[in-house]
Motif scaffolding. Sequence first.
Motif, short mmCIF file in Angstrom:
data_model
loop_
_atom_site.label_atom_id
_atom_site.label_comp_id
_atom_site.label_asym_id
_atom_site.label_seq_id
_atom_site.Cartn_x
_atom_site.Cartn_y
_atom_site.Cartn_z
N PRO A 1 -10.82 -3.67 -14.56
CA PRO A 1 -9.68 -3.00 -15.20
C PRO A 1 -10.13 -1.74 -15.95
O PRO A 1 -9.88 -1.60 -17.15
N LEU A 2 -10.78 -0.82 -15.26
CA LEU A 2 -11.43 0.32 -15.92
C LEU A 2 -10.96 1.63 -15.32
O LEU A 2 -10.59 1.70 -14.14
N ASN A 3 -11.07 2.70 -16.13
CA ASN A 3 -10.87 4.01 -15.52
C ASN A 3 -12.14 4.36 -14.72
O ASN A 3 -13.18 3.71 -14.86
N SER A 4 -12.04 5.38 -13.89
CA SER A 4 -13.13 5.62 -12.93
C SER A 4 -14.44 5.96 -13.64
O SER A 4 -15.51 5.61 -13.14
N MET A 5 -14.35 6.60 -14.81
CA MET A 5 -15.61 6.94 -15.50
C MET A 5 -16.34 5.66 -15.93
O MET A 5 -17.54 5.48 -15.64
N VAL B 1 -11.30 3.52 -6.03
CA VAL B 1 -10.78 3.99 -7.32
C VAL B 1 -9.27 4.05 -7.17
O VAL B 1 -8.75 4.77 -6.32
N GLY B 2 -8.55 3.28 -7.98
CA GLY B 2 -7.09 3.25 -7.91
C GLY B 2 -6.60 2.08 -7.07
O GLY B 2 -6.32 2.20 -5.88
N THR B 3 -6.50 0.89 -7.70
CA THR B 3 -6.15 -0.33 -6.97
C THR B 3 -4.65 -0.42 -6.71
O THR B 3 -4.23 -0.91 -5.66
N LEU B 4 -3.87 0.02 -7.68
CA LEU B 4 -2.41 -0.16 -7.71
C LEU B 4 -2.03 -1.61 -7.40
O LEU B 4 -2.30 -2.48 -8.21
N ASN B 5 -1.45 -1.89 -6.22
CA ASN B 5 -1.05 -3.28 -5.91
C ASN B 5 -1.98 -3.95 -4.90
O ASN B 5 -1.61 -4.96 -4.29
N GLY B 6 -3.15 -3.35 -4.70
CA GLY B 6 -4.14 -4.00 -3.84
C GLY B 6 -3.92 -3.78 -2.35
O GLY B 6 -4.60 -4.42 -1.53
N GLY B 7 -3.03 -2.85 -1.96
CA GLY B 7 -2.76 -2.63 -0.54
C GLY B 7 -3.98 -2.03 0.19
O GLY B 7 -4.40 -2.55 1.23
N GLY B 8 -4.53 -0.96 -0.37
CA GLY B 8 -5.73 -0.35 0.24
C GLY B 8 -6.89 -1.33 0.19
O GLY B 8 -7.68 -1.44 1.15
N VAL C 1 -11.51 7.18 -2.73
CA VAL C 1 -11.11 7.82 -3.99
C VAL C 1 -9.60 8.00 -3.94
O VAL C 1 -9.07 8.80 -3.16
N ASP C 2 -8.90 7.24 -4.78
CA ASP C 2 -7.44 7.22 -4.72
C ASP C 2 -6.87 6.96 -6.12
O ASP C 2 -5.93 6.20 -6.29
N GLY C 3 -7.49 7.60 -7.14
CA GLY C 3 -7.03 7.41 -8.51
C GLY C 3 -6.13 8.56 -8.93
O GLY C 3 -5.15 8.89 -8.26
N ASP C 4 -6.48 9.21 -10.04
CA ASP C 4 -5.74 10.39 -10.50
C ASP C 4 -6.02 11.54 -9.53
O ASP C 4 -7.17 11.81 -9.20
N HIS C 5 -4.96 12.23 -9.06
CA HIS C 5 -5.12 13.23 -8.00
C HIS C 5 -5.29 14.65 -8.52
O HIS C 5 -5.32 15.59 -7.74
N ASP C 6 -5.38 14.84 -9.85
CA ASP C 6 -5.64 16.20 -10.34
C ASP C 6 -7.02 16.64 -9.88
O ASP C 6 -7.94 15.82 -9.76
N SER D 1 0.83 -1.20 0.00
CA SER D 1 0.00 0.00 0.00
C SER D 1 0.86 1.25 0.00
O SER D 1 1.88 1.31 0.70
N LEU D 2 0.42 2.25 -0.75
CA LEU D 2 1.16 3.51 -0.81
C LEU D 2 0.81 4.44 0.35
O LEU D 2 1.46 5.45 0.56
N MET D 3 -0.29 4.12 1.07
CA MET D 3 -0.73 5.02 2.14
C MET D 3 0.18 4.91 3.35
O MET D 3 0.82 3.88 3.56
N ASP E 1 -8.79 -0.16 -11.60
CA ASP E 1 -7.56 0.52 -12.02
C ASP E 1 -7.37 0.26 -13.52
O ASP E 1 -7.26 -0.91 -13.93
N PRO E 2 -7.33 1.33 -14.34
CA PRO E 2 -7.24 1.10 -15.78
C PRO E 2 -5.87 0.56 -16.20
O PRO E 2 -5.72 0.05 -17.31
N PHE E 3 -4.89 0.68 -15.30
CA PHE E 3 -3.55 0.20 -15.64
C PHE E 3 -3.22 -1.11 -14.91
O PHE E 3 -2.06 -1.50 -14.83
C1 LIG Z 1 -2.12 6.27 -5.42
S1 LIG Z 1 -2.32 4.88 -6.41
C2 LIG Z 1 -3.51 3.92 -5.52
C3 LIG Z 1 -2.97 3.32 -4.29
C4 LIG Z 1 -3.84 2.26 -3.68
N1 LIG Z 1 -5.21 2.73 -3.49
C5 LIG Z 1 -3.27 1.83 -2.35
O1 LIG Z 1 -3.98 1.90 -1.34
O2 LIG Z 1 -2.12 1.42 -2.33
C6 LIG Z 1 -3.25 5.52 -7.74
C7 LIG Z 1 -3.75 4.49 -8.74
O3 LIG Z 1 -4.77 5.10 -9.49
C8 LIG Z 1 -4.76 4.59 -10.80
N2 LIG Z 1 -5.45 5.53 -11.69
C9 LIG Z 1 -4.96 6.56 -12.40
N3 LIG Z 1 -5.93 7.17 -13.11
C10 LIG Z 1 -7.07 6.52 -12.83
C11 LIG Z 1 -8.41 6.64 -13.26
N4 LIG Z 1 -8.79 7.61 -14.14
N5 LIG Z 1 -9.34 5.79 -12.79
C12 LIG Z 1 -8.98 4.83 -11.91
N6 LIG Z 1 -7.72 4.65 -11.47
C13 LIG Z 1 -6.77 5.47 -11.93
C14 LIG Z 1 -3.29 4.43 -11.10
O4 LIG Z 1 -3.09 3.43 -12.09
C15 LIG Z 1 -2.72 4.02 -9.74
O5 LIG Z 1 -2.57 2.63 -9.66
#
Ligand SMILES: C[S@@+](CC[C@H](N)C(=O)[O-])C[C@H]1O[C@@H](n2cnc3c(N)ncnc32)[C@H](O)[C@@H]1O
Length: 393
Positions: A162-166, A109-116, A184-189, A84-86, A136-138
């Motif tokens: 395996p989807l983007n949040s939309m 939103v935003g699975t990354l490596n499944g830690g959260g 909510v932990d996807g794109d932070h913009d 987890s990145l948190m 997580d789309p990636f």
């Molecule tokens: C900060 S990491 C998530 C960390 C994770 N939640 C954890 O607890 O370790 C952000 C993740 O958001 C994903 N991401 C980026 N844009 C996204 C989008 N539009 N929709 C969903 N996920 C997105 C990235 O691929 C990345 O894996």
Amino acid sequence: MRRLLQSLFGTSTPAAPPAPAPVEPPPAEPVETPPVDPNIRPLEPRIGNALEGLPLTPESLTEVMRSPVADELDAYFSDYPPTSLMGGRSRALLFALVRMQRPAVAAEVGTLNGGGAEVITRALWENGDGFLHTTDPFGAERCPEIFARWPGELRRLVEFHPLNSMDFFLKLHHRRVALDFVLVDGDHDYELALFDLQMAARLLRPGGIVVMNDSVQTGPFQAAKTFLAANPAWRELGTAIASYDENTPFAGGRASQHGTGFAVLQAPSHWSIGAIPRSWGQAPIAAPLVEGLSLEALPQVTSGHLHYQAILRLFGDGPPQEAKRVGVIPVSLDGSARTLAHELAQPMKFQASANAIDPRSTFEIELCWQADPDAPPLALASLPLPLPSRAGS
Ligand SMILES: C[S@@+](CC[C@H](N)C(=O)[O-])C[C@H]1O[C@@H](n2cnc3c(N)ncnc32)[C@H](O)[C@@H]1O
């Protein structure tokens, strides 16, 4: 033919030919269950038992995060899960929130490596109830392998998309999934964080929670601030947003609970109708006929005018048909609950063509509340239903 039968069965009348032996299906390929990831801690012993049954309010959460149970969670999550990145205290708070709120359906939103996802799912497992959707789309290549190596008790509680949040929120909406808890932990913009928050809120049941991770960053924090300003019936479980100082826009430590990276927002415990018109999307309806609206107002003292736009649609062969009715309902509530039945001046009705394949109708309602001076927003127990009550949802 007779000769052929005689040559096969002799001269006597032949019995019915024996039934063909059943064809044995080929042996199933052995399904390889990958070994459980040795870095995943066992589920026992349970942690945070003191959280059982605690209510979730700003006061109770702050108290919990100062109590010995928070020390226990801090110790457990300080360096776990390593995927987890948190920060550790954020993970402790995430676990506590899920234990206290007991969501039936959670989303990330935003699975990354499944830690959260693991922290949320552990708490769901301890609750003995609940399910997590994470996206997580990636992560299409990476995440299924990670979840396949979770212990079965946890793996059963999660679905990876395996989807983007939309696409994710639209998929949940089309499946008619209602959410109770969203990380909510996807794109932070700012724009994307605000979109994710708004979509999470749209699918959330009353009393639901949205956690904006990395609220120390401008995007998630300002998204939470914008959202709360537009939705005054929501509240923060903490004081980071209320104590924001425009003179120090980049000051650190902007978190609802000390030491974490979260802005924690809670939806009102009812449907709150405010001044900005909004829709909850289309819902299927059994028959293409709407004669009125039924509203369940909660006990409250308020008065004003409820503006509505009701929309009936029919999809079948040919272009979709659409009917709209706009109106205003004067409302005056003196403290007791009320059911308001409102008849449309002109019913909305369609005739599905006799040869239409699979005709489907939907109903959509848009509402806004024009409050009398000093009157609060209108609180509804449920969203308005079409009359007659033959809604398919
Ligand atoms: C900060 S990491 C998530 C960390 C994770 N939640 C954890 O607890 O370790 C952000 C993740 O958001 C994903 N991401 C980026 N844009 C996204 C989008 N539009 N929709 C969903 N996920 C997105 C990235 O691929 C990345 O894996």
